[in-house]
Design a protein around this motif. Structure first.
Motif, PDB file in Angstrom:
ATOM      1  N   GLN A  47       8.049 -14.196   0.492  1.00 49.74           N
ATOM      2  CA  GLN A  47       6.683 -14.567   0.863  1.00 49.74           C
ATOM      3  C   GLN A  47       5.948 -15.367  -0.211  1.00 49.74           C
ATOM      4  N   SER A  48       6.650 -15.789  -1.264  1.00 45.17           N
ATOM      5  CA  SER A  48       5.964 -16.448  -2.378  1.00 45.17           C
ATOM      6  C   SER A  48       5.351 -17.791  -2.011  1.00 45.17           C
ATOM      7  N   HIS A  49       5.790 -18.380  -0.884  1.00 46.16           N
ATOM      8  CA  HIS A  49       5.174 -19.640  -0.449  1.00 46.16           C
ATOM      9  C   HIS A  49       3.706 -19.434  -0.068  1.00 46.16           C
ATOM     10  N   ARG A  50       3.283 -18.182   0.079  1.00 44.06           N
ATOM     11  CA  ARG A  50       1.896 -17.860   0.419  1.00 44.06           C
ATOM     12  C   ARG A  50       1.028 -17.708  -0.834  1.00 44.06           C
ATOM     13  N   TYR A  51       1.521 -18.181  -1.971  1.00 45.21           N
ATOM     14  CA  TYR A  51       0.822 -17.967  -3.249  1.00 45.21           C
ATOM     15  C   TYR A  51      -0.613 -18.478  -3.253  1.00 45.21           C
ATOM     16  N   ALA A  52      -0.954 -19.431  -2.386  1.00 49.81           N
ATOM     17  CA  ALA A  52      -2.319 -19.985  -2.360  1.00 49.81           C
ATOM     18  C   ALA A  52      -3.236 -19.222  -1.420  1.00 49.81           C
ATOM     19  N   GLU A  53      -2.734 -18.148  -0.811  1.00 48.23           N
ATOM     20  CA  GLU A  53      -3.552 -17.331   0.084  1.00 48.23           C
ATOM     21  C   GLU A  53      -4.078 -16.111  -0.672  1.00 48.23           C
ATOM     22  N   LEU A  54      -5.377 -15.893  -0.606  1.00 46.30           N
ATOM     23  CA  LEU A  54      -5.963 -14.750  -1.311  1.00 46.30           C
ATOM     24  C   LEU A  54      -5.434 -13.427  -0.757  1.00 46.30           C
ATOM     25  N   ARG A  55      -5.214 -13.365   0.550  1.00 44.46           N
ATOM     26  CA  ARG A  55      -4.721 -12.130   1.168  1.00 44.46           C
ATOM     27  C   ARG A  55      -3.349 -11.741   0.598  1.00 44.46           C
ATOM     28  N   TYR A  56      -2.537 -12.737   0.290  1.00 50.53           N
ATOM     29  CA  TYR A  56      -1.226 -12.465  -0.297  1.00 50.53           C
ATOM     30  C   TYR A  56      -1.371 -11.662  -1.582  1.00 50.53           C
ATOM     31  N   TRP A  57      -2.315 -12.048  -2.440  1.00 46.17           N
ATOM     32  CA  TRP A  57      -2.488 -11.400  -3.740  1.00 46.17           C
ATOM     33  C   TRP A  57      -3.195 -10.061  -3.622  1.00 46.17           C
ATOM     34  N   THR A  58      -4.140  -9.930  -2.707  1.00 42.49           N
ATOM     35  CA  THR A  58      -4.806  -8.630  -2.570  1.00 42.49           C
ATOM     36  C   THR A  58      -3.846  -7.587  -1.984  1.00 42.49           C
ATOM     37  N   ASP A  59      -3.011  -8.001  -1.015  1.00 49.12           N
ATOM     38  CA  ASP A  59      -2.000  -7.075  -0.494  1.00 49.12           C
ATOM     39  C   ASP A  59      -1.004  -6.693  -1.590  1.00 49.12           C
ATOM     40  N   TYR A  60      -0.645  -7.660  -2.405  1.00 48.14           N
ATOM     41  CA  TYR A  60       0.280  -7.471  -3.529  1.00 48.14           C
ATOM     42  C   TYR A  60      -0.284  -6.410  -4.481  1.00 48.14           C
ATOM     43  N   ALA A  61      -1.562  -6.577  -4.842  1.00 45.12           N
ATOM     44  CA  ALA A  61      -2.194  -5.655  -5.788  1.00 45.12           C
ATOM     45  C   ALA A  61      -2.245  -4.239  -5.226  1.00 45.12           C
ATOM     46  N   LYS A  62      -2.584  -4.099  -3.948  1.00 46.12           N
ATOM     47  CA  LYS A  62      -2.646  -2.768  -3.338  1.00 46.12           C
ATOM     48  C   LYS A  62      -1.264  -2.114  -3.309  1.00 46.12           C
ATOM     49  N   ARG A  63      -0.243  -2.909  -3.065  1.00 50.85           N
ATOM     50  CA  ARG A  63       1.132  -2.387  -3.044  1.00 50.85           C
ATOM     51  C   ARG A  63       1.517  -1.847  -4.427  1.00 50.85           C
ATOM     52  N   LEU A  64       1.202  -2.611  -5.470  1.00 48.33           N
ATOM     53  CA  LEU A  64       1.556  -2.193  -6.831  1.00 48.33           C
ATOM     54  C   LEU A  64       0.781  -0.957  -7.255  1.00 48.33           C
ATOM     55  N   GLU A  65      -0.489  -0.886  -6.890  1.00 48.01           N
ATOM     56  CA  GLU A  65      -1.262   0.299  -7.263  1.00 48.01           C
ATOM     57  C   GLU A  65      -0.750   1.536  -6.536  1.00 48.01           C
ATOM     58  N   ALA A  66      -0.330   1.380  -5.283  1.00 43.54           N
ATOM     59  CA  ALA A  66       0.242   2.508  -4.560  1.00 43.54           C
ATOM     60  C   ALA A  66       1.502   3.020  -5.253  1.00 43.54           C
ATOM     61  N   GLY A  67       2.217   2.110  -5.939  1.00 41.70           N
ATOM     62  CA  GLY A  67       3.407   2.478  -6.696  1.00 41.70           C
ATOM     63  C   GLY A  67       3.118   2.894  -8.122  1.00 41.70           C
ATOM     64  N   LEU A  68       1.830   3.002  -8.475  1.00 43.87           N
ATOM     65  CA  LEU A  68       1.409   3.424  -9.813  1.00 43.87           C
ATOM     66  C   LEU A  68       1.920   2.499 -10.911  1.00 43.87           C
ATOM     67  N   PHE A  69       2.069   1.199 -10.587  1.00 43.67           N
ATOM     68  CA  PHE A  69       2.385   0.222 -11.630  1.00 43.67           C
ATOM     69  C   PHE A  69       1.224   0.162 -12.619  1.00 43.67           C
ATOM     70  N   ASP A  70       1.559  -0.053 -13.888  1.00 43.17           N
ATOM     71  CA  ASP A  70       0.495  -0.190 -14.886  1.00 43.17           C
ATOM     72  C   ASP A  70      -0.275  -1.483 -14.694  1.00 43.17           C
ATOM     73  N   GLY A  71       0.436  -2.531 -14.278  1.00 43.43           N
ATOM     74  CA  GLY A  71      -0.274  -3.783 -14.115  1.00 43.43           C
ATOM     75  C   GLY A  71       0.574  -4.855 -13.472  1.00 43.43           C
ATOM     76  N   ILE A  72      -0.064  -5.974 -13.259  1.00 45.96           N
ATOM     77  CA  ILE A  72       0.629  -7.193 -12.884  1.00 45.96           C
ATOM     78  C   ILE A  72       0.453  -8.170 -14.031  1.00 45.96           C
ATOM     79  N   PHE A  73       1.561  -8.676 -14.516  1.00 44.30           N
ATOM     80  CA  PHE A  73       1.582  -9.571 -15.674  1.00 44.30           C
ATOM     81  C   PHE A  73       1.803 -10.979 -15.130  1.00 44.30           C
ATOM     82  N   LEU A  74       0.771 -11.822 -15.214  1.00 40.75           N
ATOM     83  CA  LEU A  74       0.834 -13.155 -14.639  1.00 40.75           C
ATOM     84  C   LEU A  74       1.116 -14.193 -15.717  1.00 40.75           C
ATOM     85  N   ALA A  75       2.290 -14.781 -15.636  1.00 40.91           N
ATOM     86  CA  ALA A  75       2.647 -15.865 -16.545  1.00 40.91           C
ATOM     87  C   ALA A  75       1.890 -17.130 -16.142  1.00 40.91           C
ATOM     88  N   ASP A  76       1.953 -18.141 -16.996  1.00 42.97           N
ATOM     89  CA  ASP A  76       1.306 -19.415 -16.673  1.00 42.97           C
ATOM     90  C   ASP A  76       1.846 -20.514 -17.575  1.00 42.97           C
TER      91      ASP A  76
END
Length: 453
Positions: free
Chosen positions: A29-58
């Motif tokens: 689903q990474s082709h959806r990177y420009a959609e805000l919903r993609y990232w908010t769903d991503y964040a909720k998924r990681l928090e449900a898994g008790l991830f410490d964070g998302i590390f965004l390279a650039d």
């Protein structure tokens, strides 16, 4: 007592990050990177898994070393197009309560005064969940994009960074006293001018005469990440970093780097556990090893060898298009990521070839995946923590989101049963969760700029 294992999702605001070509997989689903919903769903998924964070390279340039052109990078979506990672954070923070956000920002191209305001703003908006991955850059294309002929020498970039960090600490820690904000409606006084201090700096690279524009945020200074493992990078990490990101295929090699950084930190008056170390890892797993192997074969059909070489060429500073498969590669003196060249030499030997490199690029990157059952993944992660003295892992995405779903559904419950993964988040800002206190330690060089009040 066993050390608690920590996870960050490792990603980038783009189509193709580390595992080149996997964006072509029909379930990715990474082709959806420009959609805000993609990232908010991503964040909720990681928090449900008790991830410490998302590390965004650039990166702020393009990978154009391969063939001396950006054509292959554009064709294969090798970290281009790439959007600003900072703008994702407030949206992801709005749908989560605990997830941390490590943002990569290249200080070479960021005026410290304005960048300090952006980081403090993010720390306010996230309730103290922001971290900064300090990088000095490695792409000549980025330097040329802002009007320079090319990037400065590797070690010189770290010298510039030391001065930059001094300015940042002074803005974050020294400019506003803790009790500067009065918020007295009756008297009409918001801040006490006597407790807001102008920062004067006249150095080799920077001049500054200003107050910090932001009132103190929950952490003041964001949690500080750093990913350089060269000799100069290790010294910088020992001085400034709270979290260090290392790559390496062999436990012994990573252990040597970790020991060196911790020893250097101790020599500066810090404690060894003042630094958390995260090692890069790619996981392909299932309930059984057979299931994991089948998944790997499925993924491999979409991995791009050319994309992997395009990315490697830029980060190693070597144009692989000029070499035949078995022709010895001359590394020379690279101005790119020196630690990457050293890591490849450790894994492929002192005389490596494009064929040796491609043999490691199983899924379109230099990072060999762990391909075993979830139970065995848990064993290996614990082995890394115990033998390499690391604290956690930056998990690189393969086919997203299922790669993180597999970790959350299959691996984390096993780690929790073994008592080495949290079952709930600790309270407080990101630094509080990681180190037990919301502010920089007084042992840290930045903590020494703190003013009373």
């Amino acid at each position: 007592m066993a050390r608690e294992i920590r996870f960050n999702a490792f990603d980038m605001n783009c189509v193709g990050h580390i595992q080149q070509g996997l964006w072509t997989h029909p379930r990715d689903q990474s082709h959806r990177y420009a959609e805000l919903r993609y990232w908010t769903d991503y964040a909720k998924r990681l928090e449900a898994g008790l991830f410490d964070g998302i590390f965004l390279a650039d990166v702020v340039g393009v990978n154009d070393v391969y063939g001396g052109s950006n054509a292959a990078a554009l064709k294969g979506a090798v970290q281009v197009p790439v959007n600003d990672p900072m703008l994702l954070v407030p949206a992801m923070a709005a749908v989560t309560e605990h997830l941390g956000f490590g943002i990569t920002a290249n200080l070479t191209y960021e005026p410290p005064f304005l960048f300090a305001r952006r980081m403090s703003t993010l720390d306010h908006l996230t309730g103290g969940r922001i971290g900064w991955n300090i990088v000095t850059g490695y792409l000549d294309s980025a330097a040329k994009a802002i009007g320079l002929d090319g990037q400065t020498a590797h070690d010189d970039r770290y010298d510039l960074a030391d001065e930059y960090m001094e300015i940042m600490y002074r803005l974050f820690e020294e400019s506003w006293q803790d009790d500067a904000v009065v918020f007295d409606r009756k008297a009409g006084i918001y801040a006490d001018p006597a407790k807001v201090h102008t920062i004067h700096h006249a150095g080799k690279q920077y001049r500054l005469d200003a107050i910090h524009l932001c009132e103190p945020s929950p952490q003041r200074t964001p949690v500080l990440y750093q990913a350089g493992s060269s000799t100069r990078g290790r010294q910088f990490a020992a001085t400034h970093a709270e979290c260090v990101f290392v790559n390496g295929q062999k436990i012994d090699g990573v252990r040597d780097i970790v020991d060196d950084i911790r020893n250097r930190a101790e020599a500066q008056g810090r404690h060894r556990d003042d630094i958390k170390v995260f090692v890069g890892a790619t996981i392909v797993t299932g309930r059984t090893e057979k299931e994991a192997r089948e998944k790997l074969e499925d993924y491999r059909a979409y991995a791009s060898s050319e994309g992997a070489l395009v990315h490697a060429a830029a980060s190693l500073g070597i144009d692989f298009s000029k070499y035949d498969l078995d022709e010895p590669i001359q590394t020379g003196k690279s101005a790119a990521i020196v630690s990457n060249v050293e890591a490849i030499t450790r894994s492929a030997g002192p005389q490596w070839t494009k064929r040796k490199l491609l043999e490691q690029m199983v899924l379109g990157s230099r990072q060999a995946p762990m391909v075993v059952s979830a139970e065995e993944i848990a064993d290996r992660l614990q082995q890394w923590v115990e033998q390499a003295d690391v604290d956690g892992f930056n998990l690189s995405r393969t086919v997203v989101p299922e790669c993180f779903d597999d970790v959350i559904e299959l691996v984390i419950p096993i780690l929790q049963e073994r008592g080495v993964y949290k079952t709930s988040y600790a309270e407080g800002p990101l630094r509080q969760k990681l180190f037990g206190e919301p502010r920089l330690s007084a042992r840290h060089v930045g903590g020494r700029y703190r003013v009373a009040g």
